[in-house]
Enzyme design. Structure first.
Site, PDB file in Angstrom:
ATOM      1  N   HIS A 211       1.151  -1.234   0.101  1.00 16.50           N
ATOM      2  CA  HIS A 211      -0.015   0.262  -0.583  1.00 16.50           C
ATOM      3  C   HIS A 211       1.338   1.138  -0.307  1.00 16.50           C
ATOM      4  O   HIS A 211       1.947   1.633   0.155  1.00 16.50           O
ATOM      5  CB  HIS A 211      -0.967   0.026   0.997  1.00 16.50           C
ATOM      6  N   CYS A 229       3.925  -4.942   6.529  1.00 17.84           N
ATOM      7  CA  CYS A 229       3.335  -4.167   5.148  1.00 17.84           C
ATOM      8  C   CYS A 229       4.511  -4.108   4.585  1.00 17.84           C
ATOM      9  O   CYS A 229       5.617  -3.681   4.902  1.00 17.84           O
ATOM     10  CB  CYS A 229       1.953  -3.608   5.276  1.00 17.84           C
TER      11      CYS A 229
END
Length: 284
Positions: A211, A229
């Site tokens: 992201h 992440c």
């Protein structure tokens, strides 16, 4: 209660009976969605609402047909939710353009944990040959299409040395979720973060995404400092989000990670060697 006439007199006889209690109904969830186009790493995945103790009986009712005779196998695993799941994956990544059809003639089949009361049908098509390669040691992500690297961007992965490390191995893009709220407490990391995150692409059920992470800009290409992440600039994330497709495999490498993505933590079946995967079929 039955009434009869005997010798001009009416008599009444009472009798009682019971009916067998209906068995529990087992339902399922199919992925990918019907008539979708997905990446070359997407398995055909079935998650069952209730336990499947008669796996061979269920598997016999599942027929997969491909447009080009793709070699593949069912494998029984445990989903991240704890439920029984069976995935059909090819021996190697799908060939682009392959048409896949599932006929699940389950109506009346006893799973050992419930009965099926309907049949299921679904189909999908394989899109372009895209692979995303993530090198956590080099802190970069590359999009490879038809064997050619079309773009490489700097990233920052999970912080080394603890619970914030990223996973390694092959994960399959599960969903493009756009802008979502990410709260670290939902993945067991206390109050590390709680924020809205743009261009979110889910890789595992346990919460690993790719992201936009503008707050980590100082670390892109330099250090892994995320909570697990794979973050990149907003501009890179926007471009990348538009380019990838659900089902694209992410091949993640790195020396300091949590370990290999599990089969049921998203679509981790590619981390199991082919012979071991085939052995997970109930019909082998």
């Amino acid at each position: 209660m039955v009434s009869r006439s005997t010798g001009g007199k009416e008599t009444t006889t009472r009798s009682a009976f019971t009916t067998q209690k209906a068995g529990a109904v087992n339902r399922l969830t199919l992925a990918p969605g019907k008539d979708t186009t997905v990446g070359i790493g997407q398995p055909l995945s079935i998650v069952f609402d209730r336990p499947v103790r008669r796996k061979a009986d269920v598997e016999r009712q599942l027929k997969v047909t491909t447009s080009n005779g793709t070699e593949g196998s069912w494998g029984w695993i445990t989903d991240h939710s704890g439920r029984d799941r069976v995935d059909w994956r090819p021996r190697e990544y799908w060939k682009p353009g392959t048409r896949v059809v599932l006929e699940a003639d389950l109506n009346g089949t006893d799973s050992g944990g419930g009965w099926f009361v309907r049949d299921y049908r679904t189909s999908f098509t394989i899109g372009a040959a895209q692979v995303v390669k993530v090198d956590l040691d080099a802190k970069r992500l590359s999009l490879v299409r038809d064997g050619r690297t079309v773009r490489t961007v700097p990233v920052s992965g999970g912080t080394p040395g603890g619970d914030k490390r990223s996973w390694r191995g092959t994960a399959v893009l599960m969903a493009k979720e756009g802008t979502i709220r990410m709260n670290s407490e939902t993945v067991g990391l206390g109050d590390a973060y709680d924020k809205m995150v743009d261009y979110s692409m889910r890789l595992t059920w346990s919460g690993m995404y790719t992201h936009a992470a503008p707050w980590n800009a100082a670390y892109f290409g330099r250090a892994n400092r995320s909570s697990g992440c794979i973050g990149m600039s907003t501009a890179d994330a926007r471009s990348f989000y538009d380019a990838v497709r659900v089902g694209d495999p992410f091949e993640i490498s790195g020396g300091d990670t949590k370990g290999v993505v599990a089969e049921g933590n998203g679509y981790g079946a590619w981390n199991t060697p082919w012979a071991k995967w085939r052995a997970k079929s109930a019909l082998r």
